[in-house]
Motif scaffolding. Structure first.
Motif, mmCIF file in Angstrom:
data_model
loop_
_atom_site.group_PDB
_atom_site.id
_atom_site.type_symbol
_atom_site.label_atom_id
_atom_site.label_comp_id
_atom_site.label_asym_id
_atom_site.label_seq_id
_atom_site.Cartn_x
_atom_site.Cartn_y
_atom_site.Cartn_z
ATOM 1 N N UNK A 78 12.222 -2.689 -8.094
ATOM 2 C CA UNK A 78 13.462 -2.483 -8.851
ATOM 3 C C UNK A 78 13.253 -1.514 -10.013
ATOM 4 N N UNK A 79 12.101 -1.626 -10.677
ATOM 5 C CA UNK A 79 11.811 -0.810 -11.856
ATOM 6 C C UNK A 79 10.465 -0.108 -11.681
ATOM 7 N N UNK A 80 10.410 0.977 -10.906
ATOM 8 C CA UNK A 80 9.126 1.657 -10.687
ATOM 9 C C UNK A 80 8.684 2.472 -11.897
ATOM 10 N N UNK A 81 7.393 2.439 -12.179
ATOM 11 C CA UNK A 81 6.817 3.302 -13.206
ATOM 12 C C UNK A 81 6.326 4.555 -12.498
ATOM 13 N N UNK A 82 7.038 5.652 -12.678
ATOM 14 C CA UNK A 82 6.714 6.883 -11.958
ATOM 15 C C UNK A 82 5.670 7.703 -12.706
ATOM 16 N N UNK A 83 4.584 7.052 -13.008
ATOM 17 C CA UNK A 83 3.478 7.705 -13.708
ATOM 18 C C UNK A 83 2.201 6.934 -13.406
ATOM 19 N N UNK A 84 1.077 7.623 -13.491
ATOM 20 C CA UNK A 84 -0.235 6.998 -13.328
ATOM 21 C C UNK A 84 -0.801 6.717 -14.713
#
Length: 311
Positions: free
Chosen positions: A31-37
């Motif tokens: 639902x809430x992806x963190x689009x970063x490493x």
């Protein structure tokens, strides 16, 4: 859960808070992806991998054993293998350990950089490499479906890549390997309770996941509201040209607040202390990390780099 929350006190908040929030946030990735490493980096023996794997013990007791740790993947793996792991581990964190190209030959160094860039772009864009079958029909895509953490000795460069990362620098002395006489060995205690035969962090995560399942719709609604409030605040502190930093701040803080609500629910902490963490200490730590990241992104622009070169 009280012991899990004590993880944030093992090292400076700028190091532990992003990792702790990421662990509890990974189960919300759908639902809430963190689009970063998250890029946890520092010199040899700084404790970056030790702390990252201790955090990963929230998902199993066998990732650490006393001072030893066992990473699921490392940057010596092939990009196909890493891509498969990022797809398989849905709503889970994946730690990819040991980005250290300076200790390899030139060809291996180039290949390792190429893999790191591919992982970061894949996570940042939530996409995977397109492939075709022998009959030219399209193969099924394998985009990342969880949260990715890399450990490294060095930061990467390049405006596009750095913009898809959250640097978490670990300096020597941040992780207390050797407690002074008369002081608690916080790291040793944490490794013991989280490791084989104890698995306390994993028990905390198990309870959190079950609580989320029972209160899913209500919690998702609260998370959305928290994310929006955090994003509005982030707009006042980050440059308007760096919307990614605003999203990263809002996402990590929202992850942490959800876990703090659970901690209060089960009586692991007081509402006042949870509010102090969620409204003051966590935001301050995340702001510190991401302001520096914002400056790194700006510094990768070819315009200031040209003037620096001329100077």
């Amino acid at each position: 859960m009280k012991l899990s929350l004590s993880f944030v006190n093992i090292a400076p908040y700028r190091v532990t808070v992003p990792l702790w929030c990421a662990m509890y946030g990974s189960v919300l990735t759908s639902v809430f992806p963190l689009n970063a490493v998250l890029w946890v980096y520092g010199p040899t023996q700084s404790g970056k991998s030790t702390l990252s794997m201790l955090a990963l013990a929230h998902f199993g007791e066998k990732f650490i054993k006393n001072r030893d740790y066992f990473a699921p993947k490392d940057f010596m793996s092939t990009i196909t293998d890493l891509e498969g792991a990022m797809f398989t581990l849905k709503d889970l964190p994946l730690v990819i350990d040991d980005f250290a190209p300076q200790f390899t030959g030139h060809a291996d160094s180039v290949a390792m950089h190429k893999k790191a860039h591919a992982v970061i772009r894949s996570v940042g864009n939530r996409s995977s490499r397109g492939r075709a079958n022998a009959d030219l029909s399209e193969r099924a895509q394998r985009p990342p479906r969880g949260l990715v953490i890399g450990t490294a000795e060095l930061p990467l460069i390049g405006q596009s890549v750095v913009g898809r990362m959250i640097y978490v620098p670990v300096e020597r002395g941040d992780v207390p390997f050797n407690a002074k006489e008369g002081e608690r060995d916080q790291l040793g205690e944490a490794q013991h309770i989280a490791g084989p035969g104890q698995g306390v962090y994993a028990q905390a995560m198990s309870g959190y996941v079950q609580w989320l399942a029972k209160n899913w719709e209500q919690e998702i609604a609260i998370c959305r509201a928290d994310q929006e409030r955090a994003n509005q605040y982030a707009r006042t502190i980050f440059p308007s040209t760096q919307s990614r930093m605003m999203d990263y701040y809002a996402m990590l803080l929202m992850y942490g607040k959800a876990a703090l609500r659970y901690a209060v629910h089960v009586g692991s902490t007081t509402a006042d202390y949870a509010a102090e963490l969620g409204e003051e200490k966590f935001p301050a730590a995340l702001t510190d990390v991401l302001i520096k990241q914002s400056q790194r992104v700006s510094g990768q622009s070819p315009v200031p780099r040209l003037f620096e070169a001329i100077a």
